[in-house]
Design a protein around this motif. Structure first.
Motif, PDB file in Angstrom:
ATOM      1  N   PHE A 558      -1.979   1.753  13.246  1.00 17.54           N
ATOM      2  CA  PHE A 558      -1.892   0.671  14.222  1.00 17.54           C
ATOM      3  C   PHE A 558      -3.253   0.312  14.811  1.00 17.54           C
ATOM      4  O   PHE A 558      -3.624  -0.863  14.864  1.00 17.54           O
ATOM      5  CB  PHE A 558      -0.911   1.072  15.319  1.00 17.54           C
ATOM      6  N   LEU A 559      -4.016   1.289  15.254  1.00 17.31           N
ATOM      7  CA  LEU A 559      -5.344   1.012  15.810  1.00 17.31           C
ATOM      8  C   LEU A 559      -6.444   1.124  14.766  1.00 17.31           C
ATOM      9  O   LEU A 559      -7.543   0.619  14.968  1.00 17.31           O
ATOM     10  CB  LEU A 559      -5.645   1.958  16.982  1.00 17.31           C
ATOM     11  N   GLY A 560      -6.167   1.756  13.652  1.00 16.15           N
ATOM     12  CA  GLY A 560      -7.171   1.877  12.607  1.00 16.15           C
ATOM     13  C   GLY A 560      -7.369   0.619  11.804  1.00 16.15           C
ATOM     14  O   GLY A 560      -8.367   0.470  11.098  1.00 16.15           O
ATOM     15  N   GLN A 561      -6.388  -0.321  11.864  1.00 15.85           N
ATOM     16  CA  GLN A 561      -6.447  -1.587  11.117  1.00 15.85           C
ATOM     17  C   GLN A 561      -6.501  -1.332   9.611  1.00 15.85           C
ATOM     18  O   GLN A 561      -7.142  -2.069   8.865  1.00 15.85           O
ATOM     19  CB  GLN A 561      -7.632  -2.456  11.565  1.00 15.85           C
ATOM     20  N   THR A 562      -5.817  -0.279   9.179  1.00 16.15           N
ATOM     21  CA  THR A 562      -5.746   0.060   7.766  1.00 16.15           C
ATOM     22  C   THR A 562      -4.325   0.477   7.419  1.00 16.15           C
ATOM     23  O   THR A 562      -3.504   0.761   8.297  1.00 16.15           O
ATOM     24  CB  THR A 562      -6.698   1.216   7.401  1.00 16.15           C
ATOM     25  N   VAL A 563      -4.059   0.532   6.123  1.00 20.98           N
ATOM     26  CA  VAL A 563      -2.858   1.160   5.581  1.00 20.98           C
ATOM     27  C   VAL A 563      -3.326   2.307   4.704  1.00 20.98           C
ATOM     28  O   VAL A 563      -4.177   2.119   3.820  1.00 20.98           O
ATOM     29  CB  VAL A 563      -2.014   0.163   4.775  1.00 20.98           C
ATOM     30  N   SER A 564      -2.796   3.503   4.943  1.00 21.61           N
ATOM     31  CA  SER A 564      -3.149   4.657   4.121  1.00 21.61           C
ATOM     32  C   SER A 564      -2.124   4.829   3.012  1.00 21.61           C
ATOM     33  O   SER A 564      -0.918   4.800   3.262  1.00 21.61           O
ATOM     34  CB  SER A 564      -3.192   5.937   4.965  1.00 21.61           C
ATOM     35  N   CYS A 565      -2.620   5.005   1.800  1.00 19.49           N
ATOM     36  CA  CYS A 565      -1.781   5.449   0.692  1.00 19.49           C
ATOM     37  C   CYS A 565      -1.964   6.964   0.586  1.00 19.49           C
ATOM     38  O   CYS A 565      -3.095   7.451   0.495  1.00 19.49           O
ATOM     39  CB  CYS A 565      -2.180   4.763  -0.606  1.00 19.49           C
ATOM     40  N   VAL A 566      -0.851   7.713   0.634  1.00 18.17           N
ATOM     41  CA  VAL A 566      -0.891   9.169   0.645  1.00 18.17           C
ATOM     42  C   VAL A 566      -0.055   9.684  -0.522  1.00 18.17           C
ATOM     43  O   VAL A 566       1.148   9.416  -0.596  1.00 18.17           O
ATOM     44  CB  VAL A 566      -0.345   9.733   1.973  1.00 18.17           C
ATOM     45  N   SER A 567      -0.673  10.415  -1.425  1.00 22.37           N
ATOM     46  CA  SER A 567       0.064  11.010  -2.546  1.00 22.37           C
ATOM     47  C   SER A 567       0.912  12.167  -2.034  1.00 22.37           C
ATOM     48  O   SER A 567       0.463  12.981  -1.220  1.00 22.37           O
ATOM     49  CB  SER A 567      -0.900  11.513  -3.618  1.00 22.37           C
ATOM     50  N   LEU A 568       2.131  12.268  -2.535  1.00 25.06           N
ATOM     51  CA  LEU A 568       3.049  13.309  -2.092  1.00 25.06           C
ATOM     52  C   LEU A 568       3.115  14.484  -3.059  1.00 25.06           C
ATOM     53  O   LEU A 568       3.749  15.495  -2.766  1.00 25.06           O
ATOM     54  CB  LEU A 568       4.437  12.713  -1.869  1.00 25.06           C
ATOM     55  N   ALA A 569       2.514  14.346  -4.214  1.00 24.53           N
ATOM     56  CA  ALA A 569       2.411  15.453  -5.173  1.00 24.53           C
ATOM     57  C   ALA A 569       1.114  15.244  -5.945  1.00 24.53           C
ATOM     58  O   ALA A 569       0.029  15.398  -5.393  1.00 24.53           O
ATOM     59  CB  ALA A 569       3.627  15.510  -6.082  1.00 24.53           C
ATOM     60  N   ALA A 570       1.211  14.867  -7.214  1.00 23.62           N
ATOM     61  CA  ALA A 570       0.006  14.559  -7.996  1.00 23.62           C
ATOM     62  C   ALA A 570      -0.637  13.275  -7.472  1.00 23.62           C
ATOM     63  O   ALA A 570      -0.004  12.478  -6.772  1.00 23.62           O
ATOM     64  CB  ALA A 570       0.373  14.410  -9.471  1.00 23.62           C
ATOM     65  N   ASN A 571      -1.911  13.060  -7.805  1.00 20.97           N
ATOM     66  CA  ASN A 571      -2.607  11.846  -7.387  1.00 20.97           C
ATOM     67  C   ASN A 571      -1.824  10.619  -7.853  1.00 20.97           C
ATOM     68  O   ASN A 571      -1.535  10.469  -9.040  1.00 20.97           O
ATOM     69  CB  ASN A 571      -4.013  11.804  -7.969  1.00 20.97           C
ATOM     70  N   ALA A 572      -1.489   9.750  -6.901  1.00 25.56           N
ATOM     71  CA  ALA A 572      -0.659   8.597  -7.236  1.00 25.56           C
ATOM     72  C   ALA A 572      -1.169   7.300  -6.641  1.00 25.56           C
ATOM     73  O   ALA A 572      -0.631   6.225  -6.931  1.00 25.56           O
ATOM     74  CB  ALA A 572       0.778   8.837  -6.761  1.00 25.56           C
ATOM     75  N   CYS A 573      -2.216   7.358  -5.798  1.00 26.49           N
ATOM     76  CA  CYS A 573      -2.773   6.154  -5.185  1.00 26.49           C
ATOM     77  C   CYS A 573      -3.877   5.589  -6.087  1.00 26.49           C
ATOM     78  O   CYS A 573      -4.595   6.334  -6.749  1.00 26.49           O
ATOM     79  CB  CYS A 573      -3.346   6.477  -3.806  1.00 26.49           C
ATOM     80  N   HIS A 574      -4.009   4.265  -6.069  1.00 24.80           N
ATOM     81  CA  HIS A 574      -4.985   3.601  -6.928  1.00 24.80           C
ATOM     82  C   HIS A 574      -6.252   3.289  -6.138  1.00 24.80           C
ATOM     83  O   HIS A 574      -6.215   2.588  -5.123  1.00 24.80           O
ATOM     84  CB  HIS A 574      -4.413   2.299  -7.478  1.00 24.80           C
ATOM     85  N   SER A 575      -7.382   3.798  -6.604  1.00 24.95           N
ATOM     86  CA  SER A 575      -8.655   3.409  -6.010  1.00 24.95           C
ATOM     87  C   SER A 575      -8.953   1.965  -6.389  1.00 24.95           C
ATOM     88  O   SER A 575      -8.307   1.388  -7.268  1.00 24.95           O
ATOM     89  CB  SER A 575      -9.779   4.315  -6.514  1.00 24.95           C
ATOM     90  N   ASP A 576      -9.944   1.379  -5.735  1.00 26.07           N
ATOM     91  CA  ASP A 576     -10.315   0.003  -6.081  1.00 26.07           C
ATOM     92  C   ASP A 576     -10.825  -0.089  -7.514  1.00 26.07           C
ATOM     93  O   ASP A 576     -10.746  -1.157  -8.142  1.00 26.07           O
ATOM     94  CB  ASP A 576     -11.380  -0.513  -5.105  1.00 26.07           C
ATOM     95  N   GLY A 578      -9.442   1.542  -9.901  1.00 23.88           N
ATOM     96  CA  GLY A 578      -8.296   1.689 -10.775  1.00 23.88           C
ATOM     97  C   GLY A 578      -7.941   3.108 -11.135  1.00 23.88           C
ATOM     98  O   GLY A 578      -6.949   3.341 -11.831  1.00 23.88           O
ATOM     99  N   THR A 579      -8.714   4.097 -10.668  1.00 26.73           N
ATOM    100  CA  THR A 579      -8.399   5.494 -10.953  1.00 26.73           C
ATOM    101  C   THR A 579      -7.368   6.009  -9.959  1.00 26.73           C
ATOM    102  O   THR A 579      -7.226   5.482  -8.849  1.00 26.73           O
ATOM    103  CB  THR A 579      -9.661   6.356 -10.880  1.00 26.73           C
ATOM    104  N   LEU A 580      -6.646   7.054 -10.343  1.00 27.35           N
ATOM    105  CA  LEU A 580      -5.662   7.651  -9.466  1.00 27.35           C
ATOM    106  C   LEU A 580      -6.337   8.646  -8.535  1.00 27.35           C
ATOM    107  O   LEU A 580      -7.099   9.517  -8.978  1.00 27.35           O
ATOM    108  CB  LEU A 580      -4.565   8.334 -10.277  1.00 27.35           C
ATOM    109  N   VAL A 581      -6.045   8.526  -7.232  1.00 29.80           N
ATOM    110  CA  VAL A 581      -6.655   9.380  -6.224  1.00 29.80           C
ATOM    111  C   VAL A 581      -5.563   9.890  -5.294  1.00 29.80           C
ATOM    112  O   VAL A 581      -4.442   9.372  -5.266  1.00 29.80           O
ATOM    113  CB  VAL A 581      -7.732   8.621  -5.412  1.00 29.80           C
ATOM    114  N   ASN A 582      -5.902  10.897  -4.506  1.00 32.05           N
ATOM    115  CA  ASN A 582      -4.913  11.485  -3.597  1.00 32.05           C
ATOM    116  C   ASN A 582      -4.628  10.600  -2.403  1.00 32.05           C
ATOM    117  O   ASN A 582      -3.483  10.512  -1.941  1.00 32.05           O
ATOM    118  CB  ASN A 582      -5.401  12.859  -3.127  1.00 32.05           C
ATOM    119  N   ASN A 583      -5.673   9.932  -1.893  1.00 30.13           N
ATOM    120  CA  ASN A 583      -5.538   9.194  -0.640  1.00 30.13           C
ATOM    121  C   ASN A 583      -6.432   7.967  -0.695  1.00 30.13           C
ATOM    122  O   ASN A 583      -7.549   8.022  -1.218  1.00 30.13           O
ATOM    123  CB  ASN A 583      -5.939  10.089   0.543  1.00 30.13           C
TER     124      ASN A 583
END
Length: 756
Positions: A558-576, A578-583
């Protein structure tokens, strides 16, 4: 656009009210001077969540205080060295009205109040002030500036450095300030009280804006009781409750030896990590001040109609404001109201909401109109049922027999018999019959319960106890508490979890911890402890969702002005790249400059709810600062589009669209409207074509079944959104036959299309 004027007599009357010369309730006061405090009560009540007891410019949440510089030497003190009653009275009489809301004599600019600034200048020189050359020169400069400002437009800020006399006047005033150094023991004080009957639960007082050089306040936990803060620097102070972050209070501390009410030279904005230092004329400060008056003044809320257009013209203080730019040059805003009308292009016609989706929805949608007042209650809020076949408000549930208090979020049981309703400003979960609205039971669960969901494997309820730092696990039907899951480790400060989300198999849960700036991830709820780990987020995380395969979660900061993508097991978030990252932090301000306001595209601010579509093709983020909706593509974890939203854009949830696909239903806290979004109109899996396909009012209408008639703020306060049948993976497979028969094979198998 209009330009307001205020008669000098009216302005002086308001000034006297600010300084205590008109009746002010003894229990609270929005006027402060020296030792006289600004007193706030934190309450459950609409628009006066921070309540001074005095309405200024349509809001009860604003106070004005004067930093005493003049007439202090002869004030009588008591035995403790503090001002006695006689001293307080003398102080008020000695304080100049010049910068609090005086007036220019005639001309087109009656609120720069340079005429009464002269009084402060005279007092600053003491008994022989007329012999002080700075006093004489300052008075000459004031007269010259009055002449130059006679025909200046009220909505255009004036850089005093560009006026022949402006800088010289500020230099003379600075010299007089040096001769009249304020006594810090007489600095204004803000006092905050939390307690029954005004507040049924707990709150926090956290600095949102404060002058650079002053000290913020940020409590370690929600509380009931009293706290105070001395306001030692002139400028703008604003506070927020981190549990209920639209609760806002503000004080302007004015230096009498400046023209206009002081916003301060530099301000600290509690955003982007908590220490954003900006000039007081920065765009982000104006954005936040504008939202303060939109949120805390009910007269500024947006009122739509299904049949006719409505004129909407928010009002702001018609007062002169002294700001400073990035070079620390003084900038005088002659009339804040006129300036904001121009800056934000206000005074517009809200169109009649005649658009309806061409294809009906399936089932029903429930939305909490949290601000609606009904005849039989003292606390606000109704749960509102919408028939999505004919797009009408079918029922409102107020539950006057229990005085239901600020209903915030909902869910249902596996069989669809109940609505589980949290009372966010209370300590109760309320259960009522989904079909009739009849009360079934209430259960005390802890302070400030915010969101509720069920486990797909057990049908137990999980309720985030926003003020109580835990999630409670409750037996099906809401009959009793079976387990409490703490959302912080031993030794950590209280977490204050808000809008959690559950996994499709019932084993995982993630909570956004608003007070700790992290997420609690329960990896296995079948274990006694829940097997909690922590995930990284931004500042004040407030809401979450999961992808349908439960591989990753999204967290609105809310105050950070961001949305966090958080992996719940293996790396599942996409970096800019295109690689898979944890967060990954998805920056909603990537195109926005908070100082200049310049942007290279749409941007979001103060994000709240952000559901992931049941098929995993889109994430929709409600932004309350910017009144828009960010569309994120989960295949890239990038924002691909923004859609417009209304004032206080807040709640979103997905329901089934007849014949296949999904609708997202959107609520707004400070508008009586509901928007319907098709996140993938052509069904190609790309959310870049997401579109608003319908819009209508949330009002209780003559044909609406109800248990208590709405008497004020009809349809206002849209927050929690819940669609029945539940169409998310894990829940939809348990849909009762009566609604499952209305869903397509793809809707019943949202991530297993080969089954169809």
């Amino acid at each position: 656009m209009r330009r307001r004027r205020l008669a000098v007599g009216t302005a002086l009357a308001v000034a006297l009210a600010f300084l205590g010369f008109s009746p002010v309730p003894s229990s609270a006061s929005g006027a402060g001077a020296g030792p006289l405090p600004i007193q706030f009560k934190l309450t459950d009540n609409n628009g006066s969540w921070y309540d001074t007891g005095l309405t200024l410019f349509g809001t009860k949440s604003l106070g004005v205080a004067v930093l005493p510089r003049t007439g202090l030497s002869s004030l009588p003190l008591d035995v403790n060295g503090l001002l006695n009653n006689t001293g307080v009275s003398a102080l008020l009489q000695n304080l100049p009205l010049g910068t609090v809301l005086g007036g220019l004599p005639g001309g087109s600019n009656p609120l720069v109040n340079l005429d009464t600034l002269t009084n402060a200048v005279d007092l600053s020189g003491g008994l022989l002030g007329f012999l002080n050359p700075n006093v004489q020169k300052a008075k000459q400069d004031i007269n010259a500036l009055v002449t130059q400002l006679q025909n200046a437009p009220a909505d255009v800020p004036l850089n005093l450095g560009t006026l022949p006399v402006g800088i010289d006047l500020m230099n003379q005033l600075a010299a007089l300030q040096a001769l009249s150094t304020p006594n810090l023991s007489l600095s204004p004080n803000a006092q905050f009280h939390v307690g029954a009957p005004d507040a049924a639960a707990t709150h926090t007082v956290t600095s949102l804006i404060y002058p650079y050089g002053s000290q913020p306040i940020d409590q370690t936990s929600a509380f009931a009781g009293d706290v105070s803060k001395q306001l030692t620097e002139p400028g703008l102070y604003a506070w927020v409750c981190k549990v209920h972050p639209y609760m806002l209070g503000a004080v302007v501390v004015d230096d009498p030896l400046t023209p206009g009410l002081d916003f301060g030279r530099k301000l600290v904005v509690n955003a982007r990590g908590g220490n954003l230092v900006v000039p007081s004329n920065s765009n982000i400060v104006q954005q936040l001040v504008q939202k303060f008056f939109r949120l805390t003044s009910p007269g500024n809320w947006q009122t739509f109609s299904n049949t006719v257009s409505k004129h909407w013209d928010p009002t702001y203080p018609p007062a002169p404001i002294l700001m400073y730019d990035a070079a620390e040059s003084p900038v005088l805003v002659p009339n804040l109201d006129a300036y904001y009308q121009s800056l934000f292009t206000e005074g517009v016609d809200l169109p009649a909401l005649t658009q309806r989706p061409a294809v009906p929805g399936v089932g029903e949608v429930w939305i909490d109109a949290q601000m609606a007042m009904t005849a039989g209650k003292t606390k606000p809020g109704v749960a509102t049922k919408i028939d999505v076949q004919n797009w009408t408000v079918a029922r409102t549930v107020a539950l006057p027999q229990i005085n239901m208090n600020n209903p915030h979020n909902m869910w249902t049981d596996r069989n669809g018999n109940f609505i589980y309703q949290t009372e966010w400003f209370s300590d109760r979960l309320t259960v009522f019959d989904r079909r009739t609205g009849a009360l079934v039971r209430t259960l005390q669960v802890g302070p400030d319960p915010s969101h509720v969901m069920t486990r797909v494997d057990t049908d137990q309820l999980h309720i985030a106890i926003n003020g109580g730092n835990q999630v409670v696990e409750v037996a099906p039907g809401g009959t009793g508490i079976e387990r409490r899951l703490m959302t912080q480790f031993a030794g950590e400060k209280p977490a204050h979890p808000h809008a959690h989300w559950m996994s499709a198999d019932g084993r995982k849960m993630i909570t956004p911890n608003t007070n700790n700036n992290d997420a609690a991830i329960f990896q296995d709820l079948t274990q006694t402890s829940g097997d909690m780990t922590k995930g990284a987020t931004g500042q004040l995380p407030i809401a979450t969702s999961m992808t349908p395969d439960s591989s990753k979660a999204y967290v609105a900061n809310f105050l950070g002005q961001t949305v966090s993508c958080v992996s719940l097991a293996a790396n599942a978030c996409h970096s800019d790249a295109g690689t898979l990252v944890n967060n990954k932090a998805i920056d909603l301000w990537a195109t926005y400059d908070p100082v200049t306001g310049a942007n290279s595209g749409a941007f979001g601010g103060l994000p709240i709810q952000l559901p992931t579509s049941p098929d995993g093709q889109a994430v929709l983020v409600a932004n309350t600062l910017t009144s828009n909706i960010a569309v994120i593509d989960p295949d890239t974890d990038k924002v691909v589009k923004y859609l417009p939203c209304d004032s206080g854009c807040h709640g979103i949830n997905f329901g089934a669209k007849q014949g296949g696909g999904y609708y997202a239903y959107v609520s707004s806290k400070f508008a009586n409207s509901v928007a319907v979004i098709d996140a993938d109109p052509n069904g190609d899996g790309n959310p870049a074509d997401a579109a608003i396909v319908g819009k209508f009012v949330l009002d209780q209408a003559p044909g609406t079944a109800n248990d208590d008639p709405v008497v004020a703020y009809n349809g206002m306060g849209g927050q929690g959104v819940f669609a029945y049948p539940i169409v998310y993976n894990g829940w939809v497979q348990n849909a009762p036959a009566e609604v499952a028969s209305q869903l397509t094979c793809r809707q019943l198998n949202p991530i297993n299309p080969e089954a169809c």
